[in-house]
Enzyme design. Structure first.
Site, mmCIF file in Angstrom:
data_model
loop_
_atom_site.group_PDB
_atom_site.id
_atom_site.type_symbol
_atom_site.label_atom_id
_atom_site.label_comp_id
_atom_site.label_asym_id
_atom_site.label_seq_id
_atom_site.Cartn_x
_atom_site.Cartn_y
_atom_site.Cartn_z
ATOM 1 N N ARG A 53 0.879 -1.167 0.000
ATOM 2 C CA ARG A 53 0.000 0.000 0.000
ATOM 3 C C ARG A 53 0.912 1.212 0.000
ATOM 4 O O ARG A 53 1.855 1.284 0.796
ATOM 5 C CB ARG A 53 -0.902 0.035 1.223
ATOM 6 C CG ARG A 53 -1.864 1.220 1.161
ATOM 7 C CD ARG A 53 -2.777 1.273 2.365
ATOM 8 N NE ARG A 53 -3.784 2.289 2.223
ATOM 9 C CZ ARG A 53 -3.570 3.597 2.332
ATOM 10 N NH1 ARG A 53 -2.356 4.052 2.558
ATOM 11 N NH2 ARG A 53 -4.553 4.457 2.213
ATOM 12 N N GLU A 61 -11.774 4.425 -2.778
ATOM 13 C CA GLU A 61 -12.083 2.996 -2.853
ATOM 14 C C GLU A 61 -12.482 2.670 -4.291
ATOM 15 O O GLU A 61 -13.010 3.514 -5.005
ATOM 16 C CB GLU A 61 -13.222 2.646 -1.893
ATOM 17 C CG GLU A 61 -12.884 2.823 -0.431
ATOM 18 C CD GLU A 61 -11.837 1.840 0.043
ATOM 19 O OE1 GLU A 61 -11.932 0.640 -0.275
ATOM 20 O OE2 GLU A 61 -10.913 2.265 0.745
ATOM 21 N N ARG A 95 -0.754 -5.705 4.486
ATOM 22 C CA ARG A 95 -0.015 -5.169 3.344
ATOM 23 C C ARG A 95 1.202 -4.433 3.879
ATOM 24 O O ARG A 95 1.173 -3.888 4.987
ATOM 25 C CB ARG A 95 -0.861 -4.159 2.556
ATOM 26 C CG ARG A 95 -2.105 -4.719 1.960
ATOM 27 C CD ARG A 95 -2.951 -3.622 1.355
ATOM 28 N NE ARG A 95 -3.399 -2.710 2.405
ATOM 29 C CZ ARG A 95 -4.317 -1.760 2.240
ATOM 30 N NH1 ARG A 95 -4.873 -1.581 1.065
ATOM 31 N NH2 ARG A 95 -4.679 -0.983 3.234
#
Length: 172
Positions: A53, A61, A95
């Site tokens: 990320r 989103e 992540r």
């Protein structure tokens, strides 16, 4: 007793890299897949795929207004390219939070400057890419062309995350 502990350093060096120690050099990795406007999969050399990320920004989103456009912009910039990745730490979705640079520079700064993401705010701080966000707003670029774009954090509070299942593995 001190003489018997020197071998511990052999274990700590790889552990520091695995934890995203800032003293560790960035790794070169090939982009496998872009998931959305701030998440991607990469592979360094013969290592396993890493889910990243982008640190310091927040993209819409994928099911949110401008989400697909943000993903497509990141895809156009990074598809199958080699990037420099500085691993920082893991987030709550497992992540790696990372700084990613390609031959043109800081990818997160570019995403914010193009109007595809917000500078990530923390408490009352404007975030690391506040100047890029300000310029994108003034230029009405990307999502800032909308009258009142909804920040992803507010969107997630109202609707939850788009993909409720785990992100699929990117493949070989």
């Amino acid at each position: 007793m001190r003489q018997g502990w020197w071998w511990m350093w052999l274990l700590l060096v790889p552990l520091a890299h695995a934890q995203g120690d800032p003293r560790v050099e960035p790794l070169q990795a090939r982009v496998l897949r872009v998931v959305d406007g701030d998440s991607l999969w990469v592979r360094a050399a013969d290592g396993p795929p890493l889910r990243l990320r982008l640190q310091g920004m927040d993209a819409p989103e994928i099911c949110q207004s401008h989400g697909p456009q943000a993903r497509d912009a990141l895809e156009r910039r990074l598809a199958r390219r080699t990037v420099s990745v500085k691993l920082l730490r893991k987030d709550s979705y497992d992540r790696w939070l990372a700084r990613v640079n390609d031959s043109e520079g800081d990818v997160a700064a570019w995403m914010v400057a193009q109007g595809h993401a917000w500078s990530a705010r923390w408490q009352r701080q404007p975030g690391p890419y506040a100047p890029e966000e300000k310029a994108a707003r003034q230029g009405r670029r990307g999502l800032f062309a909308q009258r009142q774009p909804e920040e992803p954090r507010a969107f997630r509070l109202r609707h939850g995350p788009c993909g409720l299942g785990p992100t699929p593995h990117p493949g070989p």
